[in-house]
Design a protein around this motif. Structure first.
Motif, PDB file in Angstrom:
ATOM      1  N   ASP A 146      -0.362 -27.378 -52.227  1.00  0.00           N
ATOM      2  CA  ASP A 146      -0.759 -28.122 -51.044  1.00  0.00           C
ATOM      3  C   ASP A 146       0.330 -29.112 -50.653  1.00  0.00           C
ATOM      4  O   ASP A 146       0.823 -29.858 -51.500  1.00  0.00           O
ATOM      5  N   ASP A 150      -2.337 -36.978 -49.360  1.00  0.00           N
ATOM      6  CA  ASP A 150      -3.579 -37.627 -49.805  1.00  0.00           C
ATOM      7  C   ASP A 150      -3.796 -37.764 -51.318  1.00  0.00           C
ATOM      8  O   ASP A 150      -4.423 -38.734 -51.737  1.00  0.00           O
ATOM      9  N   ASP A 158      -3.594 -38.279 -45.455  1.00  0.00           N
ATOM     10  CA  ASP A 158      -2.605 -37.216 -45.645  1.00  0.00           C
ATOM     11  C   ASP A 158      -1.219 -37.602 -45.147  1.00  0.00           C
ATOM     12  O   ASP A 158      -0.248 -36.885 -45.369  1.00  0.00           O
ATOM     13  N   SER A 193      -1.532 -28.829 -45.597  1.00  0.00           N
ATOM     14  CA  SER A 193      -2.943 -29.062 -45.286  1.00  0.00           C
ATOM     15  C   SER A 193      -3.123 -30.371 -44.542  1.00  0.00           C
ATOM     16  O   SER A 193      -4.225 -30.861 -44.385  1.00  0.00           O
ATOM     17  N   LYS A 223      -7.849 -26.556 -39.534  1.00  0.00           N
ATOM     18  CA  LYS A 223      -8.493 -27.370 -40.546  1.00  0.00           C
ATOM     19  C   LYS A 223      -9.285 -28.452 -39.835  1.00  0.00           C
ATOM     20  O   LYS A 223      -8.730 -29.284 -39.119  1.00  0.00           O
ATOM     21  N   PHE A 228     -17.621 -31.437 -45.471  1.00  0.00           N
ATOM     22  CA  PHE A 228     -17.742 -30.510 -46.603  1.00  0.00           C
ATOM     23  C   PHE A 228     -16.620 -30.666 -47.642  1.00  0.00           C
ATOM     24  O   PHE A 228     -16.599 -29.948 -48.623  1.00  0.00           O
ATOM     25  N   LYS A 246     -10.527 -38.678 -41.100  1.00  0.00           N
ATOM     26  CA  LYS A 246      -9.280 -37.983 -40.790  1.00  0.00           C
ATOM     27  C   LYS A 246      -9.298 -37.360 -39.389  1.00  0.00           C
ATOM     28  O   LYS A 246      -8.588 -36.408 -39.117  1.00  0.00           O
ATOM     29  N   GLN A 250      -7.187 -34.082 -38.305  1.00  0.00           N
ATOM     30  CA  GLN A 250      -7.940 -32.845 -38.503  1.00  0.00           C
ATOM     31  C   GLN A 250      -8.764 -32.551 -37.252  1.00  0.00           C
ATOM     32  O   GLN A 250      -9.053 -33.449 -36.462  1.00  0.00           O
ATOM     33  N   LYS A 277     -10.475 -23.488 -42.340  1.00  0.00           N
ATOM     34  CA  LYS A 277     -11.117 -24.325 -43.346  1.00  0.00           C
ATOM     35  C   LYS A 277     -11.982 -25.377 -42.686  1.00  0.00           C
ATOM     36  O   LYS A 277     -11.502 -26.010 -41.750  1.00  0.00           O
ATOM     37  N   VAL A 302     -14.779 -24.177 -49.060  1.00  0.00           N
ATOM     38  CA  VAL A 302     -14.403 -25.485 -49.613  1.00  0.00           C
ATOM     39  C   VAL A 302     -15.397 -26.018 -50.632  1.00  0.00           C
ATOM     40  O   VAL A 302     -16.470 -25.445 -50.858  1.00  0.00           O
ATOM     41  N   TYR A 342     -13.681 -21.481 -55.270  1.00  0.00           N
ATOM     42  CA  TYR A 342     -13.888 -21.968 -56.641  1.00  0.00           C
ATOM     43  C   TYR A 342     -14.701 -20.966 -57.458  1.00  0.00           C
ATOM     44  O   TYR A 342     -14.819 -21.123 -58.667  1.00  0.00           O
TER      45      TYR A 342
HETATM   46  C1  PBG Z   1      -5.889 -32.319 -48.763  1.00  0.00           C
HETATM   47  C2  PBG Z   1      -6.890 -31.240 -48.922  1.00  0.00           C
HETATM   48  C3  PBG Z   1      -8.292 -31.336 -48.805  1.00  0.00           C
HETATM   49  C4  PBG Z   1      -8.788 -30.104 -49.165  1.00  0.00           C
HETATM   50  C5  PBG Z   1      -7.716 -29.274 -49.450  1.00  0.00           C
HETATM   51  N1  PBG Z   1      -6.549 -29.984 -49.281  1.00  0.00           N
HETATM   52  C6  PBG Z   1      -9.155 -32.501 -48.499  1.00  0.00           C
HETATM   53  C7  PBG Z   1      -9.014 -33.234 -47.240  1.00  0.00           C
HETATM   54  O1  PBG Z   1      -8.345 -32.819 -46.302  1.00  0.00           O
HETATM   55  O2  PBG Z   1      -9.577 -34.329 -47.196  1.00  0.00           O
HETATM   56  C8  PBG Z   1     -10.258 -29.770 -49.242  1.00  0.00           C
HETATM   57  C9  PBG Z   1     -10.611 -28.655 -50.163  1.00  0.00           C
HETATM   58  C10 PBG Z   1     -12.045 -28.591 -50.530  1.00  0.00           C
HETATM   59  O3  PBG Z   1     -12.902 -29.351 -50.036  1.00  0.00           O
HETATM   60  O4  PBG Z   1     -12.361 -27.747 -51.368  1.00  0.00           O
HETATM   61  N2  PBG Z   1      -5.283 -32.469 -47.562  1.00  0.00           N
END
Ligand code: PBG
Length: 354
Positions: A146, A150, A158, A193, A223, A228, A246, A250, A277, A302, A342
């Protein structure tokens, strides 16, 4: 082959007496019977359109400092943070199951976090060490890392934060550097990300200039600013530190056309793969991007999706075996080439046992 039950009520014609509305059904109407193709196991297998394979799985895992550590993440039952030695064992097991790639996420010690996320640029940081160890021991597995600040910033954002604003271009310069460091440590797929504008172009240029022309980029293209991600932020230790949300970088979850524009940019800037995502609440976006661009397209199921399913499994409200496969297959049906999940190890075992 798993045994599949064939219940008598599944046989065509079970309720053939009379047609809806009490009218006599015409022969033509009855001649079209979609249920014929569903009648037996062999027929269902024959007409099946989408199947999940182990080749479709990317397993995200969390790494933490130490040795011999497998530390449970409270909000993600069954998910642990691995010290590097344990991560290597876990990745070897995943590779043995046929999982093509893993995505490594670091839990950064609070003392190493600062305003600018400087630890991201330390070539000896945890994620870089993990890349080297995995590459050395399990070279046949693809490594995704990644790119975003963050896990390293004291404010949990981020990008660089100044007077409550996230600085785009200054952040992008750092991200390009971060990507180089990860690629040199053995990351095969750089996955930005962060959702800063122009980051894919900057990363691609930095990689080309450094002669790292084979490093792939999987852009987190669409994204969304999503609730979630909550459990993930627990896992990487940024939920307590995140100030605000964010939404200035995002995407808004009400938007679809914007995902198209983001994809156009990422592809033009040199992304090899695009991603959507979260996953299941965004299957429409996944389908639209795949249809529009025909790119290798991935979905990220996620943390929150994982945790809500697990919560229902724990209560006995949902059947784990069935729901995991159904949820993952839905990504394939919507057009995904693969899924970050996961459940990857569990799903791979199920697929191999079937
Ligand atoms: C970091 C990042 C995040 C996730 C993946 N990379 C979190 C976010 O953007 O706050 C989330 C992955 C998940 O919820 O399983 N930028």
């Amino acid at each position: 082959m798993a045994k599949r039950e064939e219940s008598p009520i599944g046989i065509a014609g079970g309720s053939s007496s009379g047609s809806p509305g009490g009218q006599r059904g015409s022969a033509t109407r009855r001649a079209v019977r979609p249920r014929r193709n569903r009648r037996s196991d062999w027929a269902r297998r024959l007409v099946c359109e989408n199947v999940l394979s182990t080749n479709d799985l990317i397993w995200p895992l969390f790494v933490v400092a130490g040795k011999g550590v497998r530390e449970p993440v409270a909000s993600m039952p069954g998910v642990v943070r691995y010290s590097i030695d344990e991560a290597v064992k876990a990745v070897s097991e995943a590779a043995g199951l046929g999982i093509p790639a893993v995505a490594l996420f670091p839990y950064t010690e609070p003392a190493l976090r600062d305003e600018r996320g400087s630890e991201a640029l330390n070539s000896g940081n945890l994620v870089c060490q993990a890349c080297r160890a995995v590459k050395d021991t399990v070279p046949e597995v693809g490594i995704v890392t990644d790119v975003a600040l963050d896990p390293y910033t004291s404010h949990g954002h981020d990008g660089l934060l100044e007077d409550g604003r996230i600085l785009n271009d200054e952040t992008v310069e750092i991200l390009a550097e971060q990507a180089l460091i990860q690629a040199r440590a053995g990351s095969d797929i750089i996955a930005p990300s962060d959702m800063m504008d122009g980051r894919v172009a900057a990363i691609r240029e930095a990689l080309e200039d450094a002669g790292l022309t084979d490093t792939q980029i999987m852009a987190y293209t669409a994204k969304y600013a999503s609730a979630f991600y909550g459990p993930f932020r627990d896992a990487v230790g940024s939920s307590g530190t995140l100030t605000g949300d964010k939404r200035t970088y995002q995407m808004d979850y009400g938007n679809t056309d914007e995902a198209i524009r983001e994809a156009e940019l990422d592809i033009a800037e040199g992304a090899d793969m695009i991603m959507v995502k979260p996953g299941m609440p965004y299957l429409d976006i996944l389908g639209r991007l795949k249809e529009s661009f025909g790119m290798p397209t991935f979905a990220y199921q996620v943390s929150g999706e994982y945790s809500m399913l697990c919560a229902a499994f724990e209560r006995g409200w949902l059947d784990r075996d069935k729901c995991v496969m159904e949820a993952l297959t839905s990504f394939k049906r919507a057009g995904a080439d693969g899924v970050l999940t996961y459940f990857a190890v569990e799903a791979a075992k199920k697929i191999n046992d079937a």
